[in-house]
Motif scaffolding. Sequence first.
Motif, mmCIF file in Angstrom:
data_model
loop_
_atom_site.group_PDB
_atom_site.id
_atom_site.type_symbol
_atom_site.label_atom_id
_atom_site.label_comp_id
_atom_site.label_asym_id
_atom_site.label_seq_id
_atom_site.Cartn_x
_atom_site.Cartn_y
_atom_site.Cartn_z
ATOM 1 N N GLN A 123 -27.888 -6.886 -96.470
ATOM 2 C CA GLN A 123 -27.530 -5.446 -96.830
ATOM 3 C C GLN A 123 -28.757 -4.669 -96.865
ATOM 4 O O GLN A 123 -28.738 -3.789 -97.894
ATOM 5 N N PRO A 124 -29.742 -4.665 -95.986
ATOM 6 C CA PRO A 124 -31.016 -4.095 -96.280
ATOM 7 C C PRO A 124 -30.836 -2.250 -96.175
ATOM 8 O O PRO A 124 -29.925 -2.054 -95.261
ATOM 9 N N GLU A 125 -31.388 -1.495 -96.833
ATOM 10 C CA GLU A 125 -31.366 0.007 -96.615
ATOM 11 C C GLU A 125 -32.295 0.306 -95.706
ATOM 12 O O GLU A 125 -32.514 1.538 -95.130
ATOM 13 N N LEU A 160 -26.197 -11.672 -89.489
ATOM 14 C CA LEU A 160 -25.981 -12.217 -90.518
ATOM 15 C C LEU A 160 -27.051 -11.631 -91.633
ATOM 16 O O LEU A 160 -26.608 -11.326 -92.649
ATOM 17 N N PHE A 161 -28.116 -11.380 -91.028
ATOM 18 C CA PHE A 161 -29.312 -10.836 -91.880
ATOM 19 C C PHE A 161 -28.842 -9.344 -92.397
ATOM 20 O O PHE A 161 -29.027 -9.108 -93.550
ATOM 21 N N LEU A 185 -37.143 -7.165 -101.850
ATOM 22 C CA LEU A 185 -36.608 -7.716 -100.488
ATOM 23 C C LEU A 185 -35.551 -8.741 -100.519
ATOM 24 O O LEU A 185 -35.291 -9.579 -101.241
ATOM 25 N N VAL A 186 -34.670 -8.259 -99.388
ATOM 26 C CA VAL A 186 -33.355 -8.861 -99.465
ATOM 27 C C VAL A 186 -33.267 -9.835 -98.142
ATOM 28 O O VAL A 186 -32.339 -10.586 -98.098
ATOM 29 N N GLY A 187 -34.515 -10.080 -97.485
ATOM 30 C CA GLY A 187 -34.308 -11.264 -96.453
ATOM 31 C C GLY A 187 -35.469 -10.721 -95.486
ATOM 32 O O GLY A 187 -36.017 -9.854 -95.286
ATOM 33 N N ILE A 188 -35.752 -12.045 -94.726
ATOM 34 C CA ILE A 188 -36.504 -12.027 -93.712
ATOM 35 C C ILE A 188 -35.811 -12.512 -92.419
ATOM 36 O O ILE A 188 -35.325 -13.694 -92.512
ATOM 37 N N HIS A 189 -36.246 -11.857 -91.242
ATOM 38 C CA HIS A 189 -35.309 -12.089 -90.238
ATOM 39 C C HIS A 189 -36.684 -12.503 -89.137
ATOM 40 O O HIS A 189 -37.336 -11.850 -88.887
ATOM 41 N N ASP A 190 -36.169 -13.538 -88.420
ATOM 42 C CA ASP A 190 -37.192 -13.737 -87.146
ATOM 43 C C ASP A 190 -36.169 -14.763 -86.499
ATOM 44 O O ASP A 190 -35.465 -15.441 -86.672
ATOM 45 N N ALA A 191 -36.314 -14.451 -84.808
ATOM 46 C CA ALA A 191 -35.817 -15.475 -83.971
ATOM 47 C C ALA A 191 -35.986 -16.682 -84.120
ATOM 48 O O ALA A 191 -35.205 -17.867 -84.072
ATOM 49 N N ARG A 217 -33.558 -1.411 -101.054
ATOM 50 C CA ARG A 217 -33.437 -2.770 -100.507
ATOM 51 C C ARG A 217 -34.135 -3.005 -98.956
ATOM 52 O O ARG A 217 -33.439 -2.372 -98.384
ATOM 53 N N PHE A 218 -35.190 -3.707 -98.728
ATOM 54 C CA PHE A 218 -36.053 -3.832 -97.873
ATOM 55 C C PHE A 218 -35.857 -5.074 -97.212
ATOM 56 O O PHE A 218 -35.477 -6.149 -97.894
ATOM 57 N N GLY A 219 -35.770 -5.224 -95.670
ATOM 58 C CA GLY A 219 -35.570 -6.288 -94.967
ATOM 59 C C GLY A 219 -36.892 -6.414 -93.992
ATOM 60 O O GLY A 219 -37.384 -5.502 -93.584
#
Length: 71
Positions: free
Chosen positions: A66-68, A60-61, A32-38, A6-8
Amino acid sequence: MSSRTRFGLIGAGAIAGAHLQALQALGNDVQLVGIHDANLQAANTMAQEAGGPAFSDLELFLKEGQPEAGI
């Protein structure tokens, strides 16, 4: 049977496209479990391309995605 890692994706800036291509090249070995950016708009744009959820809140990301691993 192996499970997918599980990648973020952290950051949706200029280099994020190359990171996304690298993850996609791994095929079924990653999820791909999510993309985070401010900048939520930037995260949303990348998420539409990648097919994953977007986050501007790091906690929250991590909680929902729950990225590994992250890139």
